[in-house]
Design a protein around this motif. Sequence first.
Motif, short mmCIF file in Angstrom:
data_model
loop_
_atom_site.label_atom_id
_atom_site.label_comp_id
_atom_site.label_asym_id
_atom_site.label_seq_id
_atom_site.Cartn_x
_atom_site.Cartn_y
_atom_site.Cartn_z
N ARG A 175 0.83 -1.21 0.00
CA ARG A 175 0.00 0.00 0.00
C ARG A 175 0.86 1.25 0.00
NH1 ARG A 175 -4.96 -0.19 3.81
NH2 ARG A 175 -5.14 1.91 3.01
N LEU A 176 1.95 1.24 0.76
CA LEU A 176 2.85 2.40 0.75
C LEU A 176 3.52 2.57 -0.61
CD1 LEU A 176 4.50 2.14 4.27
CD2 LEU A 176 2.99 3.97 3.45
N ALA A 177 3.91 1.48 -1.23
CA ALA A 177 4.52 1.56 -2.57
C ALA A 177 3.53 2.15 -3.56
CB ALA A 177 4.98 0.18 -3.03
N ALA A 178 2.29 1.72 -3.50
CA ALA A 178 1.27 2.24 -4.42
C ALA A 178 1.06 3.73 -4.18
CB ALA A 178 -0.04 1.47 -4.23
N ALA B 288 9.40 8.12 -6.77
CA ALA B 288 9.99 6.87 -7.25
C ALA B 288 10.95 6.24 -6.25
CB ALA B 288 10.70 7.12 -8.58
N GLU B 289 11.71 7.07 -5.53
CA GLU B 289 12.67 6.53 -4.57
C GLU B 289 11.97 5.77 -3.43
OE1 GLU B 289 15.77 8.13 -1.21
OE2 GLU B 289 15.55 9.34 -3.04
N THR B 290 10.92 6.39 -2.88
CA THR B 290 10.18 5.71 -1.81
C THR B 290 9.45 4.48 -2.34
OG1 THR B 290 9.94 7.78 -0.59
CG2 THR B 290 8.43 5.99 0.00
N ALA B 291 8.90 4.58 -3.55
CA ALA B 291 8.22 3.43 -4.14
C ALA B 291 9.19 2.26 -4.28
CB ALA B 291 7.63 3.80 -5.50
N GLU B 292 10.41 2.54 -4.70
CA GLU B 292 11.41 1.48 -4.85
C GLU B 292 11.75 0.86 -3.49
OE1 GLU B 292 16.01 1.02 -6.29
OE2 GLU B 292 14.77 2.52 -7.29
N ARG B 293 11.92 1.69 -2.46
CA ARG B 293 12.19 1.18 -1.11
C ARG B 293 11.05 0.30 -0.62
NH1 ARG B 293 14.01 6.12 2.65
NH2 ARG B 293 14.39 4.45 4.14
N MET B 294 9.82 0.76 -0.82
CA MET B 294 8.66 0.00 -0.35
C MET B 294 8.51 -1.31 -1.12
SD MET B 294 7.60 1.78 2.15
CE MET B 294 9.32 2.27 2.31
N HIS C 128 8.52 -4.91 0.48
CA HIS C 128 7.42 -5.81 0.14
C HIS C 128 7.97 -7.16 -0.34
CE1 HIS C 128 4.52 -7.51 -2.79
NE2 HIS C 128 3.68 -7.29 -1.80
N ALA C 129 8.98 -7.11 -1.20
CA ALA C 129 9.56 -8.35 -1.73
C ALA C 129 10.15 -9.21 -0.62
CB ALA C 129 10.62 -8.02 -2.78
N GLU D 172 17.47 0.07 8.23
CA GLU D 172 17.62 0.75 6.94
C GLU D 172 16.32 1.26 6.34
OE1 GLU D 172 20.69 1.16 5.82
OE2 GLU D 172 21.57 -0.08 7.40
N LEU D 173 15.18 0.74 6.81
CA LEU D 173 13.88 0.99 6.17
C LEU D 173 14.00 0.77 4.67
CD1 LEU D 173 12.34 4.02 8.09
CD2 LEU D 173 11.82 1.59 8.32
N GLY D 174 14.63 -0.34 4.36
CA GLY D 174 14.77 -0.77 2.98
C GLY D 174 14.84 -2.28 2.94
N GLY D 175 14.71 -2.84 1.76
CA GLY D 175 14.66 -4.29 1.63
C GLY D 175 15.80 -4.87 0.85
N LYS D 176 15.56 -6.05 0.31
CA LYS D 176 16.53 -6.86 -0.43
C LYS D 176 17.57 -7.48 0.48
CE LYS D 176 14.66 -5.92 -4.39
NZ LYS D 176 14.26 -6.75 -5.44
N TRP D 177 17.10 -7.96 1.63
CA TRP D 177 17.99 -8.59 2.60
C TRP D 177 17.85 -10.10 2.63
CZ3 TRP D 177 21.69 -5.56 4.07
CH2 TRP D 177 21.47 -4.19 4.11
#
Length: 141
Positions: free
Chosen positions: A32-35, A43-49, A53-54, A133-138
């Motif tokens: 929902r945050l990405a959307a 775009a930067e926040t969408a990519e982080r979200m 999500h992933a 980090e409030l980011g993903g891909k971990w």
Amino acid sequence: MSEAMPLDEDRLLELLEESRRRERSQTRFYRRLAAEAEVRGDAETAERMNALHADEQHHLSRLTARVLEMERSPSEPPPETLDVRFETWKERAREREDEEISWYQSLLDEPLDGETRRIVKEILASERHHRRELGGKWMPA
């Protein structure tokens, strides 16, 4: 870690299902945050979200696979109402990640079987990265 007898299968299933419910909630929160970020042109926040999500989706998938490995059928988590406000997403995301860290840390106090313990440790490490980090891909592939 407790030295008690391993959890009975029903109790283990309860813990896995609660973990799945939590992960499903996290996937919905970040999606929902990405959307919303996409609608706002952020775009930067969408990519982080989307990265968060992933990772959360990966957690959900791994927990679901563990339930299936037990030759059980995963339940469908009930629908929920999410409090998602874009303006305060960082604070709310950190709170939610703190809750996830506490949950998975508490699971390590249970007498889990080796495979479930490995999965929980892997997810816990990822959740700690999310919080920091409030980011993903971990998550590893």
